[in-house]
Design an enzyme around this catalytic site. Structure first.
Site, PDB file in Angstrom:
ATOM      1  N   ASN A   1       3.424  -8.443   1.783  1.00 13.00           N
ATOM      2  CA  ASN A   1       3.897  -7.200   2.412  1.00 13.00           C
ATOM      3  C   ASN A   1       4.483  -7.506   3.792  1.00 13.00           C
ATOM      4  O   ASN A   1       4.524  -8.660   4.204  1.00 13.00           O
ATOM      5  CB  ASN A   1       2.753  -6.180   2.502  1.00 13.00           C
ATOM      6  CG  ASN A   1       1.587  -6.735   3.290  1.00 13.00           C
ATOM      7  OD1 ASN A   1       1.695  -6.975   4.490  1.00 13.00           O
ATOM      8  ND2 ASN A   1       0.474  -6.982   2.606  1.00 13.00           N
TER       9      ASN A   1
ATOM     10  N   ASP B   1      -3.892  -5.426  -2.371  1.00 12.62           N
ATOM     11  CA  ASP B   1      -4.951  -4.796  -3.169  1.00 12.62           C
ATOM     12  C   ASP B   1      -5.031  -5.417  -4.564  1.00 12.62           C
ATOM     13  O   ASP B   1      -6.051  -5.319  -5.240  1.00 12.62           O
ATOM     14  CB  ASP B   1      -4.702  -3.290  -3.286  1.00 12.62           C
ATOM     15  CG  ASP B   1      -5.054  -2.574  -1.977  1.00 12.62           C
ATOM     16  OD1 ASP B   1      -5.910  -3.101  -1.232  1.00 12.62           O
ATOM     17  OD2 ASP B   1      -4.460  -1.520  -1.694  1.00 12.62           O
TER      18      ASP B   1
ATOM     19  N   LYS C   1       6.642 -23.452 -12.286  1.00 14.54           N
ATOM     20  CA  LYS C   1       7.559 -22.373 -11.920  1.00 14.54           C
ATOM     21  C   LYS C   1       7.949 -21.578 -13.172  1.00 14.54           C
ATOM     22  O   LYS C   1       8.313 -22.183 -14.196  1.00 14.54           O
ATOM     23  CB  LYS C   1       8.802 -22.987 -11.270  1.00 14.54           C
ATOM     24  CG  LYS C   1       9.749 -21.948 -10.740  1.00 14.54           C
ATOM     25  CD  LYS C   1      10.967 -22.575 -10.101  1.00 14.54           C
ATOM     26  CE  LYS C   1      12.000 -21.502  -9.845  1.00 14.54           C
ATOM     27  NZ  LYS C   1      13.338 -22.023  -9.704  1.00 14.54           N
TER      28      LYS C   1
ATOM     29  N   PHE D   1      -8.785  -0.096   9.213  1.00 15.90           N
ATOM     30  CA  PHE D   1      -7.484   0.534   9.430  1.00 15.90           C
ATOM     31  C   PHE D   1      -7.083   1.240   8.141  1.00 15.90           C
ATOM     32  O   PHE D   1      -7.474   0.813   7.044  1.00 15.90           O
ATOM     33  CB  PHE D   1      -6.412  -0.514   9.786  1.00 15.90           C
ATOM     34  CG  PHE D   1      -6.377  -0.854  11.251  1.00 15.90           C
ATOM     35  CD1 PHE D   1      -7.400  -1.610  11.818  1.00 15.90           C
ATOM     36  CD2 PHE D   1      -5.345  -0.409  12.061  1.00 15.90           C
ATOM     37  CE1 PHE D   1      -7.384  -1.912  13.172  1.00 15.90           C
ATOM     38  CE2 PHE D   1      -5.311  -0.712  13.413  1.00 15.90           C
ATOM     39  CZ  PHE D   1      -6.332  -1.461  13.978  1.00 15.90           C
TER      40      PHE D   1
ATOM     41  N   LYS E   1     -11.718   7.227   3.453  1.00 12.52           N
ATOM     42  CA  LYS E   1     -11.887   5.769   3.442  1.00 12.52           C
ATOM     43  C   LYS E   1     -13.055   5.354   4.345  1.00 12.52           C
ATOM     44  O   LYS E   1     -13.828   4.460   4.005  1.00 12.52           O
ATOM     45  CB  LYS E   1     -10.591   5.127   3.971  1.00 12.52           C
ATOM     46  CG  LYS E   1     -10.067   3.996   3.116  1.00 12.52           C
ATOM     47  CD  LYS E   1      -8.667   3.585   3.528  1.00 12.52           C
ATOM     48  CE  LYS E   1      -7.651   4.092   2.532  1.00 12.52           C
ATOM     49  NZ  LYS E   1      -6.287   3.626   2.812  1.00 12.52           N
TER      50      LYS E   1
ATOM     51  N   LYS F   1     -16.166   3.466   2.660  1.00 12.74           N
ATOM     52  CA  LYS F   1     -16.486   2.085   3.033  1.00 12.74           C
ATOM     53  C   LYS F   1     -17.595   2.033   4.091  1.00 12.74           C
ATOM     54  O   LYS F   1     -17.896   0.949   4.598  1.00 12.74           O
ATOM     55  CB  LYS F   1     -15.215   1.374   3.539  1.00 12.74           C
ATOM     56  CG  LYS F   1     -14.107   1.288   2.471  1.00 12.74           C
ATOM     57  CD  LYS F   1     -13.007   0.299   2.851  1.00 12.74           C
ATOM     58  CE  LYS F   1     -11.815   0.402   1.905  1.00 12.74           C
ATOM     59  NZ  LYS F   1     -10.795  -0.631   2.123  1.00 12.74           N
TER      60      LYS F   1
HETATM   61  N1  CTP Z   1      -8.983  -4.123   3.301  1.00 15.60           N
HETATM   62  C1  CTP Z   1      -9.719  -5.267   3.096  1.00 15.60           C
HETATM   63  N2  CTP Z   1      -9.643  -5.903   1.898  1.00 15.60           N
HETATM   64  C2  CTP Z   1      -8.876  -5.450   0.905  1.00 15.60           C
HETATM   65  C3  CTP Z   1      -8.107  -4.262   1.113  1.00 15.60           C
HETATM   66  C4  CTP Z   1      -8.187  -3.636   2.322  1.00 15.60           C
HETATM   67  O1  CTP Z   1     -10.432  -5.712   4.012  1.00 15.60           O
HETATM   68  N3  CTP Z   1      -8.812  -6.078  -0.230  1.00 15.60           N
HETATM   69  C5  CTP Z   1      -9.104  -3.413   4.581  1.00 15.60           C
HETATM   70  C6  CTP Z   1      -7.853  -3.390   5.408  1.00 15.60           C
HETATM   71  O2  CTP Z   1      -7.826  -4.476   6.306  1.00 15.60           O
HETATM   72  C7  CTP Z   1      -7.988  -2.043   6.128  1.00 15.60           C
HETATM   73  C8  CTP Z   1      -8.706  -1.163   5.169  1.00 15.60           C
HETATM   74  O3  CTP Z   1      -9.371  -2.065   4.273  1.00 15.60           O
HETATM   75  O4  CTP Z   1      -8.823  -2.145   7.273  1.00 15.60           O
HETATM   76  C9  CTP Z   1      -7.863  -0.174   4.409  1.00 15.60           C
HETATM   77  O5  CTP Z   1      -7.074  -0.783   3.468  1.00 15.60           O
HETATM   78  P1  CTP Z   1      -6.215   0.025   2.378  1.00 15.60           P
HETATM   79  O6  CTP Z   1      -5.590  -0.974   1.518  1.00 15.60           O
HETATM   80  O7  CTP Z   1      -5.346   1.006   3.062  1.00 15.60           O
HETATM   81  O8  CTP Z   1      -7.305   0.872   1.674  1.00 15.60           O
HETATM   82  P2  CTP Z   1      -7.712   0.993   0.224  1.00 15.60           P
HETATM   83  O9  CTP Z   1      -9.153   1.310   0.273  1.00 15.60           O
HETATM   84  O10 CTP Z   1      -7.304  -0.229  -0.509  1.00 15.60           O
HETATM   85  O11 CTP Z   1      -6.960   2.289  -0.300  1.00 15.60           O
HETATM   86  P3  CTP Z   1      -5.406   2.584  -0.664  1.00 15.60           P
HETATM   87  O12 CTP Z   1      -4.683   1.268  -0.765  1.00 15.60           O
HETATM   88  O13 CTP Z   1      -5.493   3.294  -1.938  1.00 15.60           O
HETATM   89  O14 CTP Z   1      -4.899   3.430   0.444  1.00 15.60           O
END
Ligand code: CTP
Length: 426
Positions: free
Chosen positions: A231, A300, A310, A345, A359, A363
């Site tokens: 990303n 995610d 490859k 975040f 969230k 969490k």
């Molecule tokens: N985070 C993490 N590990 C992951 C995904 C996220 O530590 N595998 C942490 C990020 O660093 C951030 C927070 O979780 O502090 C929120 O991440 P986000 O991806 O926005 O939240 P999700 O719970 O995955 O929800 P969504 O993607 O559906 O918004």
């Protein structure tokens, strides 16, 4: 009047702070009466407190009240004939070890920030080398006005410790941030600055003794030896948190994925490529941390299987099967020991605050920093951010204006420092 406990001052406070010379500045707002509690709390801790007031403050509480309680002349106007010391702003300012201003109005904050010295209180600020603690109190709109936010950022940059106002019902009937913080917390912040021995200006060392672990940057999830899913994260926000925490006295370790922003000086950086590697590095290090801030944009999902060679192009459609990555933040929070503060975040594009709150609860976090990716100047790969900091105890969040990522990081750490003080006072 608060009791000993709510002032955050234990029985031992009297000896530790005995004879420390503190100036209390009171400016004109409805919360001026609460300055009495700040005065009493500082005195209970053993401090010798002298009070200075603005003319407007005298319309809310009389100087006689503070004189009776402090046992000293209360200075409002250096040039008033009854003032025993005609250059009080110099003698007063240079003989104190700490200057606490509670409440601090928008006007006083603006003058401090810009070096305007047109009365006793503002001249004292300018003439003093002592560390300064400022507790703002004002109407919500005034607090959130970009001018006030800019002035507060200037004060922070000048090393002033800002005790964030509370959110709640205001004297004017509106609901929002701006109410003077609890006098006990103001006293606790003041004593912390005295204890840290802060003399003179410079960043307040309110995170001294904390070990802050920060994740930042993007993870890369490999599809094959040459391709990956990732990303736009630059790592700038997490690096700003690291830089701000270090300048406030914390020991900092960053676990960084892929970043384009430079890491700050004085901070240890451990690299991790994938979510799995980042998870392993964090779990290895988190045992030594007292604060965990998850600013990384962790993928995610990752390919369920990485191709060994490859993947060759063909005319057929290509499907990738993805599997969820470990949620590092949730895992740290679930495994946490007492005392570890956990901050996440939430980068959102809709229902920003609701999603972030959800969230934070899911969490089990102490605080969450929501950013609305649809706003100009917010989110990935920018120098600035527009954030809303929501904490476990203050779920009516203050949406902060556009500011640099470093300023935003300081606002997040203000909350971390406040939550830490709170955990010590209960
Ligand atoms: N985070 C993490 N590990 C992951 C995904 C996220 O530590 N595998 C942490 C990020 O660093 C951030 C927070 O979780 O502090 C929120 O991440 P986000 O991806 O926005 O939240 P999700 O719970 O995955 O929800 P969504 O993607 O559906 O918004």
């Amino acid at each position: 009047m608060p009791d000993e406990q709510s002032n955050g001052v234990g029985a031992a406070g009297g000896a530790e702070f005995a004879g420390r010379r503190v100036a209390l500045g009171v400016s004109g707002g409805i919360a001026a009466y609460k300055a009495v509690e700040v005065l009493r709390g500082l005195q209970r801790a053993g401090c010798e407190v002298r009070v200075g007031m603005t003319k407007r403050a005298c319309e809310f509480v009389t100087p006689l009240t503070f004189r009776a309680l402090s046992g000293s002349h209360v200075v409002v106007d250096d040039y008033a004939p009854e003032n025993p010391d005609p250059i009080a702003h110099i003698t007063f300012s240079q003989s104190v070890e700490l200057f606490v201003v509670a409440p601090a109005t928008a006007n006083v904050i603006a003058k401090f920030a810009n070096g305007v010295a047109d009365d006793f209180l503002t001249s004292t600020y300018l003439a003093s080398n002592a560390p300064v603690v400022v507790a703002p109190a004002m109407n919500t709109t005034m607090l959130l006005h970009p001018a006030t936010q800019r002035n507060l950022a200037l004060l922070r940059a000048d090393g002033v410790r800002v005790v964030e106002p509370d959110a709640g019902e205001m004297a004017c009937g509106t609901i929002g941030p701006g109410r003077l913080s609890d006098p006990g917390l103001i006293v606790a912040a003041a004593l912390e600055v005295l204890r840290a021995g802060g003399r003179g200006r410079g960043p307040v060392q309110d995170l001294a003794g904390e070990r802050v672990l920060v994740t930042t940057g993007a993870t890369r999830e490999e599809i094959d030896p040459v391709r990956f899913i990732s990303n736009h994260s630059s790592g700038r926000m997490g690096f700003a948190v690291a830089e701000a925490a270090r300048s406030r006295g914390a020991e900092v370790l960053v676990v960084a994925g892929s970043t384009t922003a430079p890491p700050p000086a004085g901070v240890r950086v451990v690299r991790a490529v994938s979510a799995g590697e980042m998870r392993d590095a964090v779990m290895r290090e988190v045992g030594g941390a007292t604060v965990f801030v998850a600013a990384a944009a962790v993928a995610d999902y990752r390919p369920a299987a990485r191709a060994g060679g490859k993947i060759k192009k063909s005319d057929a459609a290509l499907s990738l099967t993805l599997e969820p990555t470990p949620d590092i933040l949730a895992e740290v929070s679930a495994a946490r020991r007492d005392g570890l503060l956990v901050v996440g975040f939430a980068a959102e594009t809709e229902r920003v605050v609701e999603n972030a709150l959800e969230k934070m609860r899911r969490k089990n976090l102490d605080a969450i920093v929501a950013n609305d990716l649809t706003q100009d100047g917010a989110g990935f790969d920018t120098e600035t951010n527009v954030v809303t900091v929501i904490t476990r105890d203050r779920q009516t969040p203050a949406a902060l204006p556009l500011m640099s990522k470093l300023d935003a990081a300081h606002r997040v750490l203000d909350e971390v420092a406040r939550l830490r003080r709170l955990s010590k006072t209960v």
